[in-house]
Design an enzyme around this catalytic site. Sequence first.
Site, mmCIF file in Angstrom:
data_model
loop_
_atom_site.group_PDB
_atom_site.id
_atom_site.type_symbol
_atom_site.label_atom_id
_atom_site.label_comp_id
_atom_site.label_asym_id
_atom_site.label_seq_id
_atom_site.Cartn_x
_atom_site.Cartn_y
_atom_site.Cartn_z
ATOM 1 N N LYS A 27 109.876 121.226 72.914
ATOM 2 C CA LYS A 27 109.362 120.825 71.593
ATOM 3 C C LYS A 27 108.184 119.873 71.801
ATOM 4 C CE LYS A 27 111.050 120.010 66.915
ATOM 5 N NZ LYS A 27 110.303 121.101 66.291
ATOM 6 N N GLU A 76 109.090 134.078 67.111
ATOM 7 C CA GLU A 76 109.617 133.163 66.089
ATOM 8 C C GLU A 76 108.490 132.901 65.097
ATOM 9 O OE1 GLU A 76 110.414 129.168 67.541
ATOM 10 O OE2 GLU A 76 108.852 129.342 69.057
ATOM 11 N N LEU A 133 111.399 128.278 70.542
ATOM 12 C CA LEU A 133 112.142 127.026 70.463
ATOM 13 C C LEU A 133 113.584 127.333 70.057
ATOM 14 C CD1 LEU A 133 111.765 123.874 70.562
ATOM 15 C CD2 LEU A 133 111.792 124.000 68.078
#
Length: 287
Positions: free
Chosen positions: A147, A180, A205
């Site tokens: 992240k 994503e 993630l």
Amino acid sequence: MSRIAYVNGRYAPHCEAAVHVEDRGYQFSDGVYEVIMVRAGRMVDGNGHLERLGRSLEAVKIDWPMNRRSLEVVIGEVVRRNRLRDGFIYLQVTRGVVRRDHQFPDNIQPSLVMTARRCAVLADSLDDLGVGVITIPDTRWKRCDIKSISLLSNVLSKQEAREAGAYEAWLVDEEGYVTEGASSNAWIVTGAGGLVTRPVGRALLGGVTRQTVLELARGEGVALCERPFTVEEARVAAEAFLTSTTSFIKPVVSIDGVKVGAGRPGPVCASLTALYAAYVKAQGGGE
Ligand code: PDD
């Protein structure tokens, strides 16, 4: 009420909070972050977020700015000083302040910044009409599991979505599979009512909301399959949705302008939303 930020050991009014120009977060995007939901003054999925923070820090070789217990105390203090009942905590750890040079010294004190934002955190029902997404190539680096605050590609993707009148951009890898969203995880529902979402790995993630939704669905006996899906498959899915801390569960009713299913939120998404809302309420102390 003026909002209070935390910067390297000090609580300061939000408008005065600042870091040094040679903070490596500013110079190199050399840092990681978390966005944590707060409900009734308590963190939702605090463990999941702090564990992921630990994994991100380790992956980029940044030390914890303080031990985890102390970090939890600071989070609690930011919640308290902002009288935050429902909203989000933004937490950022960068490698620290040092003269600009790509390589970094051994003993550098990481910088820690925290801010709070008030916001209603729950959609109890699907009054939500659903959102549209566009699909675009995934131009990010090969460690999207970290992240990282280095979000330029995500920022540009999200902006492209906005300019196309869409809520989110679904990022597509070189084989045509959705990795994503620019700031969320992507899901589809098959004709048989099963959930499909890409397995975690370096391409995406591992969302904390994604994990919670998987566990809630498993608990209800919903069929789950963690596998990549293509844009074509998503376009003809029964339903689609996205998940993130700040978006919760959002039905996706169109992809590249083409309706998904009936073009409105479907029953699987509605029941997951209700389950998730109950879960968040329970985490916040059941209020
Ligand atoms: N974004 N994938 C990406 C690229 C994200 O940036 C996010 C979250 C997620 C969902 O993760 P989680 O469920 O843990 O919030 C997936 C945050 C909210 C942000 O950048 O603001």
